[in-house]
Design a protein around this motif. Sequence first.
Motif, PDB file in Angstrom:
ATOM      1  N   TYR A  49     -10.449  -9.342  -5.748  1.00 27.68           N
ATOM      2  CA  TYR A  49     -11.236  -8.810  -4.660  1.00 27.68           C
ATOM      3  C   TYR A  49     -10.866  -9.354  -3.219  1.00 27.68           C
ATOM      4  CZ  TYR A  49     -13.050 -13.625  -5.131  1.00 27.68           C
ATOM      5  OH  TYR A  49     -13.376 -14.929  -5.255  1.00 27.68           O
ATOM      6  N   ILE A  50     -11.199  -8.835  -1.991  1.00 26.86           N
ATOM      7  CA  ILE A  50     -10.856  -9.358  -0.842  1.00 26.86           C
ATOM      8  C   ILE A  50     -12.343  -9.587  -0.241  1.00 26.86           C
ATOM      9  CG2 ILE A  50      -8.673  -8.112  -0.488  1.00 26.86           C
ATOM     10  CD1 ILE A  50     -10.237  -6.081   1.214  1.00 26.86           C
ATOM     11  N   THR A  51     -12.416 -10.398   0.790  1.00 36.51           N
ATOM     12  CA  THR A  51     -13.418 -10.537   1.419  1.00 36.51           C
ATOM     13  C   THR A  51     -13.409  -9.927   2.926  1.00 36.51           C
ATOM     14  OG1 THR A  51     -12.791 -12.595   2.351  1.00 36.51           O
ATOM     15  CG2 THR A  51     -14.299 -12.492   0.012  1.00 36.51           C
ATOM     16  N   GLY A  52     -14.723  -9.575   3.535  1.00 40.56           N
ATOM     17  CA  GLY A  52     -14.693  -8.862   4.945  1.00 40.56           C
ATOM     18  C   GLY A  52     -14.887  -9.696   5.889  1.00 40.56           C
ATOM     19  N   ALA A  91      -5.440  -7.330   1.722  1.00 43.02           N
ATOM     20  CA  ALA A  91      -3.997  -7.861   0.817  1.00 43.02           C
ATOM     21  C   ALA A  91      -3.238  -6.922   0.312  1.00 43.02           C
ATOM     22  CB  ALA A  91      -4.955  -8.555  -0.169  1.00 43.02           C
ATOM     23  N   THR A  92      -2.202  -7.179  -0.020  1.00 42.30           N
ATOM     24  CA  THR A  92      -1.179  -6.227  -0.358  1.00 42.30           C
ATOM     25  C   THR A  92      -0.812  -6.668  -2.155  1.00 42.30           C
ATOM     26  OG1 THR A  92      -0.200  -5.911   1.605  1.00 42.30           O
ATOM     27  CG2 THR A  92       1.118  -5.208   0.002  1.00 42.30           C
ATOM     28  N   VAL A  93      -0.882  -5.562  -2.837  1.00 42.36           N
ATOM     29  CA  VAL A  93      -0.527  -5.577  -4.309  1.00 42.36           C
ATOM     30  C   VAL A  93       0.748  -4.769  -4.460  1.00 42.36           C
ATOM     31  CG1 VAL A  93      -1.288  -5.076  -6.752  1.00 42.36           C
ATOM     32  CG2 VAL A  93      -2.869  -5.854  -4.731  1.00 42.36           C
ATOM     33  N   ARG A  94       1.680  -5.623  -5.167  1.00 43.60           N
ATOM     34  CA  ARG A  94       2.891  -4.929  -5.369  1.00 43.60           C
ATOM     35  C   ARG A  94       3.110  -4.373  -6.649  1.00 43.60           C
ATOM     36  NH1 ARG A  94       6.086  -5.815  -1.122  1.00 43.60           N
ATOM     37  NH2 ARG A  94       5.592  -7.580  -0.033  1.00 43.60           N
ATOM     38  N   LEU A  95       3.346  -2.914  -6.855  1.00 47.72           N
ATOM     39  CA  LEU A  95       3.254  -2.111  -8.248  1.00 47.72           C
ATOM     40  C   LEU A  95       4.867  -2.004  -8.484  1.00 47.72           C
ATOM     41  CD1 LEU A  95       0.702   0.733  -7.173  1.00 47.72           C
ATOM     42  CD2 LEU A  95       0.296  -1.464  -8.393  1.00 47.72           C
ATOM     43  N   ARG A  96       5.067  -2.802  -9.397  1.00 49.94           N
ATOM     44  CA  ARG A  96       6.628  -2.781  -9.608  1.00 49.94           C
ATOM     45  C   ARG A  96       7.164  -2.044 -10.930  1.00 49.94           C
ATOM     46  NH1 ARG A  96       5.624  -8.392  -8.027  1.00 49.94           N
ATOM     47  NH2 ARG A  96       6.864  -8.816  -6.087  1.00 49.94           N
ATOM     48  N   MET A  97       8.115  -1.437 -10.598  1.00 47.74           N
ATOM     49  CA  MET A  97       8.856  -0.561 -11.748  1.00 47.74           C
ATOM     50  C   MET A  97      10.224  -1.343 -12.016  1.00 47.74           C
ATOM     51  SD  MET A  97       6.616   1.472 -12.846  1.00 47.74           S
ATOM     52  CE  MET A  97       7.767   2.635 -13.814  1.00 47.74           C
ATOM     53  N   ARG A  98      10.949  -0.894 -12.823  1.00 48.45           N
ATOM     54  CA  ARG A  98      12.394  -1.557 -12.987  1.00 48.45           C
ATOM     55  C   ARG A  98      13.320  -1.265 -11.951  1.00 48.45           C
ATOM     56  NH1 ARG A  98      12.305   2.578 -17.008  1.00 48.45           N
ATOM     57  NH2 ARG A  98      13.880   4.104 -16.826  1.00 48.45           N
ATOM     58  N   GLY A  99      13.174   0.024 -11.268  1.00 45.59           N
ATOM     59  CA  GLY A  99      14.332   0.252 -10.318  1.00 45.59           C
ATOM     60  C   GLY A  99      13.752  -0.156  -8.722  1.00 45.59           C
ATOM     61  N   MET A 105      -2.390  -1.452  -0.542  1.00 43.26           N
ATOM     62  CA  MET A 105      -3.114  -2.253   0.284  1.00 43.26           C
ATOM     63  C   MET A 105      -4.842  -2.243   0.113  1.00 43.26           C
ATOM     64  SD  MET A 105      -3.091  -2.590   4.399  1.00 43.26           S
ATOM     65  CE  MET A 105      -1.600  -3.595   4.519  1.00 43.26           C
ATOM     66  N   LEU A 106      -5.517  -3.536  -0.033  1.00 43.73           N
ATOM     67  CA  LEU A 106      -6.654  -3.318   0.017  1.00 43.73           C
ATOM     68  C   LEU A 106      -7.254  -3.760   1.334  1.00 43.73           C
ATOM     69  CD1 LEU A 106      -6.174  -3.886  -2.948  1.00 43.73           C
ATOM     70  CD2 LEU A 106      -8.346  -4.994  -3.212  1.00 43.73           C
ATOM     71  N   MET A 107      -8.099  -3.112   1.794  1.00 41.70           N
ATOM     72  CA  MET A 107      -8.705  -3.254   3.433  1.00 41.70           C
ATOM     73  C   MET A 107     -10.026  -3.300   3.593  1.00 41.70           C
ATOM     74  SD  MET A 107      -7.519  -1.186   6.821  1.00 41.70           S
ATOM     75  CE  MET A 107      -5.941  -2.145   7.119  1.00 41.70           C
ATOM     76  N   HIS A 108     -10.560  -4.353   4.303  1.00 45.69           N
ATOM     77  CA  HIS A 108     -12.070  -4.099   4.629  1.00 45.69           C
ATOM     78  C   HIS A 108     -12.067  -4.229   6.310  1.00 45.69           C
ATOM     79  CE1 HIS A 108     -16.266  -4.515   3.520  1.00 45.69           C
ATOM     80  NE2 HIS A 108     -16.281  -4.768   4.758  1.00 45.69           N
ATOM     81  N   PRO A 109     -12.006  -2.967   6.973  1.00 49.03           N
ATOM     82  CA  PRO A 109     -12.076  -2.950   8.248  1.00 49.03           C
ATOM     83  C   PRO A 109     -13.360  -3.087   8.962  1.00 49.03           C
ATOM     84  CG  PRO A 109     -11.980  -0.601   7.531  1.00 49.03           C
ATOM     85  CD  PRO A 109     -12.117  -1.546   6.206  1.00 49.03           C
ATOM     86  N   GLU A 126      -2.526   6.297  10.857  1.00 46.06           N
ATOM     87  CA  GLU A 126      -2.056   6.726  11.938  1.00 46.06           C
ATOM     88  C   GLU A 126      -1.441   5.581  12.664  1.00 46.06           C
ATOM     89  OE1 GLU A 126      -4.528   9.211  14.149  1.00 46.06           O
ATOM     90  OE2 GLU A 126      -4.002  11.010  12.887  1.00 46.06           O
ATOM     91  N   SER A 127      -2.315   4.148  12.631  1.00 45.58           N
ATOM     92  CA  SER A 127      -2.274   3.077  13.254  1.00 45.58           C
ATOM     93  C   SER A 127      -0.899   2.148  12.751  1.00 45.58           C
ATOM     94  CB  SER A 127      -3.233   2.340  13.475  1.00 45.58           C
ATOM     95  OG  SER A 127      -3.647   1.766  12.215  1.00 45.58           O
ATOM     96  N   PHE A 128      -0.683   2.451  11.362  1.00 43.09           N
ATOM     97  CA  PHE A 128       0.115   1.941  10.782  1.00 43.09           C
ATOM     98  C   PHE A 128       1.909   2.117  11.388  1.00 43.09           C
ATOM     99  CE2 PHE A 128      -2.522   1.405   6.696  1.00 43.09           C
ATOM    100  CZ  PHE A 128      -2.723   0.547   6.762  1.00 43.09           C
ATOM    101  N   THR A 129       2.522   1.015  11.451  1.00 39.94           N
ATOM    102  CA  THR A 129       3.884   1.083  11.758  1.00 39.94           C
ATOM    103  C   THR A 129       4.649   1.927  10.686  1.00 39.94           C
ATOM    104  OG1 THR A 129       3.803  -0.860  13.196  1.00 39.94           O
ATOM    105  CG2 THR A 129       6.036  -0.003  12.245  1.00 39.94           C
ATOM    106  N   GLY A 130       5.589   2.798  10.893  1.00 39.67           N
ATOM    107  CA  GLY A 130       6.258   3.525   9.907  1.00 39.67           C
ATOM    108  C   GLY A 130       6.732   2.559   8.660  1.00 39.67           C
ATOM    109  N   GLY A 131       7.562   1.531   9.029  1.00 33.39           N
ATOM    110  CA  GLY A 131       8.063   0.819   8.024  1.00 33.39           C
ATOM    111  C   GLY A 131       7.059   0.072   7.088  1.00 33.39           C
ATOM    112  N   GLU A 132       6.142  -0.067   7.729  1.00 33.49           N
ATOM    113  CA  GLU A 132       4.853  -1.142   7.111  1.00 33.49           C
ATOM    114  C   GLU A 132       3.550  -0.127   6.276  1.00 33.49           C
ATOM    115  OE1 GLU A 132       3.439  -3.499  10.152  1.00 33.49           O
ATOM    116  OE2 GLU A 132       5.378  -4.697  10.191  1.00 33.49           O
ATOM    117  N   LYS A 133       4.061   1.035   6.196  1.00 32.06           N
ATOM    118  CA  LYS A 133       2.809   1.754   5.529  1.00 32.06           C
ATOM    119  C   LYS A 133       2.744   1.479   4.329  1.00 32.06           C
ATOM    120  CE  LYS A 133       4.114   5.891   6.743  1.00 32.06           C
ATOM    121  NZ  LYS A 133       4.498   6.318   5.721  1.00 32.06           N
ATOM    122  N   PRO A 134       1.829   1.267   3.369  1.00 31.83           N
ATOM    123  CA  PRO A 134       1.604   1.212   1.918  1.00 31.83           C
ATOM    124  C   PRO A 134       1.753   2.441   1.126  1.00 31.83           C
ATOM    125  CG  PRO A 134      -0.696   0.981   2.729  1.00 31.83           C
ATOM    126  CD  PRO A 134       0.167   1.167   4.122  1.00 31.83           C
TER     127      PRO A 134
END
Length: 217
Positions: A49-52, A91-99, A105-109, A126-134
């Motif tokens: 969980y995250i908190t708001g 918070a950001t959660v990484r969903l890892r595969m072998r390659g 991202m979980l967000m409470h705006p 739309e507000s996310f920077t291109g390289g930072e989009k989840p």
Amino acid sequence: GINTVYHTGNIVDGRCSFNEFELHAHGITDQCHYLIDHYPKRKGITTYYITGECHEGWWQKREGLNFGRYLEFEAKDRGRTDLVYLGFVEATVRLRMRGGEATMMLMHPGGGSSYAVSYKPQKIIESFTGGEKPSILLIGHFHKMSYNLIRNVHVFQAGCTQDQTTFMRKKQIAAHVGFLTVRVQQDARGAVRRVQQEWTNYFDRKYHASAPTVFPR
């Protein structure tokens, strides 16, 4: 087969001047203990969980207390290790595969609900920077359920587990009560290739308290 639950914030109601006389549990510790005693516990399932910034975040802004971390400590002290705190507001959660991997991202705006249910998720993406989009975004706060694909981001509003309050009726805000079950398929490089969502609907408290809910087979 579900072993992971993600909660997108406002896990308790907090306290401020306009809700203090509507609360069932008062104070930080009492609300923690009420949650620990009543939040569903199932063998093999962990809630992350995250908190708001609102509700539980009011304590963080006024008293400087990190409520999410405090709740996790109190839960462990009372024998619950299935409640894991991820962060404040997002918070950001990484969903890892072998390659490779994908990010979720979980967000409470902040801010209020909009006339169109999809408008706030659209503006957030739309507000996310291109390289930072989840690859996946889970949004709380608005008490709505929706799914959209925006800028190649799978974005879900997670719904809520609170009936419509007097405050929400005053503001003409609907409550989409229920939860989402989401299945994600990634390729070997981690890219999200397939998403399946299922919404489980709940009604008001009176409906579910009057008789046990039986799902058809």
